[in-house]
Design an enzyme around this catalytic site. Structure first.
Site, short mmCIF file in Angstrom:
data_model
loop_
_atom_site.label_atom_id
_atom_site.label_comp_id
_atom_site.label_asym_id
_atom_site.label_seq_id
_atom_site.Cartn_x
_atom_site.Cartn_y
_atom_site.Cartn_z
N GLU A 207 -8.33 -4.87 -6.02
CA GLU A 207 -9.25 -6.09 -5.51
C GLU A 207 -10.44 -6.01 -6.07
OE1 GLU A 207 -9.18 -7.65 -1.29
OE2 GLU A 207 -7.68 -5.99 -1.04
N HIS A 223 11.95 12.14 -3.47
CA HIS A 223 13.55 11.96 -3.01
C HIS A 223 13.80 10.57 -3.56
CE1 HIS A 223 13.58 15.06 -0.35
NE2 HIS A 223 12.28 14.78 -0.03
N LYS A 313 -4.58 -18.50 0.74
CA LYS A 313 -4.63 -18.74 1.99
C LYS A 313 -5.13 -20.27 2.05
CE LYS A 313 -6.41 -14.30 3.89
NZ LYS A 313 -7.69 -13.45 4.46
O1 PA5 Z 1 -9.68 -7.74 0.93
C1 PA5 Z 1 -9.43 -8.89 1.64
O2 PA5 Z 1 -10.15 -9.73 1.68
C2 PA5 Z 1 -8.11 -9.03 2.34
O3 PA5 Z 1 -7.23 -7.80 2.23
C3 PA5 Z 1 -8.24 -9.27 3.84
O4 PA5 Z 1 -8.79 -8.30 4.59
C4 PA5 Z 1 -6.98 -9.76 4.51
O5 PA5 Z 1 -6.54 -11.08 3.70
C5 PA5 Z 1 -7.09 -10.19 5.94
O6 PA5 Z 1 -8.21 -10.93 6.19
P1 PA5 Z 1 -9.10 -10.55 7.50
O7 PA5 Z 1 -9.06 -9.12 7.30
O8 PA5 Z 1 -10.17 -11.52 7.48
O9 PA5 Z 1 -7.97 -10.64 8.60
#
Ligand code: PA5
Length: 318
Positions: A207, A223, A313
């Site tokens: 990310e 394994h 999303k």
């Molecule tokens: O890093 C991110 O933005 C995502 O991994 C979010 O944490 C994930 O999409 C879930 O969203 P939220 O943390 O708002 O529930």
């Protein structure tokens, strides 16, 4: 365009965020249930995975992390759900909360607001409010500490205290490790809770640095995946996340795995700091977060935006 606090700023303040959350949640009452499901996705979901690993290591109660829609089929009214969503608008986590309400489970939420807070109000479930303005993944300490305070894990208060101290120490090595991972395919490994931390490294590299990474757990990888090292990718680098004073069978497994499968591959060893599992695991979460930021700089990308997650999303919401 991502708004709010840049991820790199929160990563630099990781220890402060943890200490702030620790001070702000002192009054939080632990949940009385002995079997708790923690639902959440991505950065929020990682809190449940760490809590599950801590329960497995330290005992005190049973914690099951759930990172999917709804709830597991074994969930019934005797279980308690803690729904963790930074935004409060994550579809999977909302459906877990709705399912808990349908089953008559007790449940509560840890969130900044959103539809999850509305749902909680509708059902009379309590909400632990989290400060808005951060990226969900950067808010890990703000979500994790209240979750831990809701769980009667053995020795958790001492662990939180030690962790707050350990996380104020300066992080070394991040620049050097990032340089070794630049342009490579990192394979990140750990055992026990450090397998979850390896997953965090992978997610943060993906990310923040916009670079693919792989993770797996010892001893399980011995394994299956170990066979794939017969033909390693040319650009592979292994990151081994380790604890001091590992059980002898684990120390021997690291050594032997390296000898039989990774002999031609560079291995970067990262040693956790502190005594308690929480301090050790979070010391390596902190290091991995710092590495991901340094790697973002080397890759010449902005760490904060995760445009493709937002786009996905948005389309699923249509
Ligand atoms: O890093 C991110 O933005 C995502 O991994 C979010 O944490 C994930 O999409 C879930 O969203 P939220 O943390 O708002 O529930």
């Amino acid at each position: 365009m991502a708004r709010g606090i840049p991820v790199e700023k929160d990563v630099a303040n990781f220890g402060t965020l943890f200490a702030t959350a620790a001070a702000a949640t002192l009054q939080l009452q632990p949940c009385s249930a002995t079997s708790i499901i923690v639902a959440g996705m991505g950065g929020s979901g990682l809190t449940g995975q760490l809590a599950q690993a801590l329960a497995e290591r330290c005992g005190g109660l049973r914690v099951s992390a759930w990172n999917d829609y709804g709830l597991p089929a074994w969930a019934d009214g005797s279980k308690h759900l803690i729904a963790v969503s930074y935004s409060g608008n994550t579809a999977e986590t909302l459906s877990s909360a709705a399912r808990a309400a349908e089953l008559g489970c007790g449940w509560d939420a840890i969130t900044t607001g959103g539809r999850l807070a509305e749902l909680a109000r509708q059902y009379g479930a309590s909400v632990t409010a989290v400060e808005p303005g951060h990226q969900p993944r950067a808010a890990l300490p703000l979500l994790l500490v209240p979750l831990l305070r809701r769980l009667t894990l053995t020795g958790i208060e001492e662990q939180i205290t030690e962790t707050a101290e350990i996380l104020t120490e300066p992080v070394s090595d991040a620049v050097a490790i990032a340089a070794q991972l630049c342009g490579k395919l990192p394979f990140i490994y750990g055992a026990s809770g450090l397998a979850t931390v390896a997953y965090r490294w992978r997610c943060q590299i993906e990310e923040n640095a916009k670079q693919l990474a792989v993770h797996h757990a010892l001893p399980e990888l011995d394994h299956n995946e170990i066979v794939g090292w017969a033909t390693p990718p040319e650009n592979a680098v292994i990151v081994a996340l380790r604890e001091p004073d590992e059980p002898p069978q684990l120390a021997s497994r690291w050594k032997t795995t390296q000898a039989v499968a990774w002999h031609d591959v560079p291995v970067i060893e990262c040693l956790a700091r502190g005594e308690s599992p929480l301090a050790r695991w979070l010391s390596l979460v902190q290091l991995g977060d710092c590495v991901s930021i340094e790697l973002a700089h080397l890759n010449r990308v902005e760490p904060t935006p995760v445009i493709v997650i937002e786009e996905l999303k948005r389309r699923l919401d249509e």
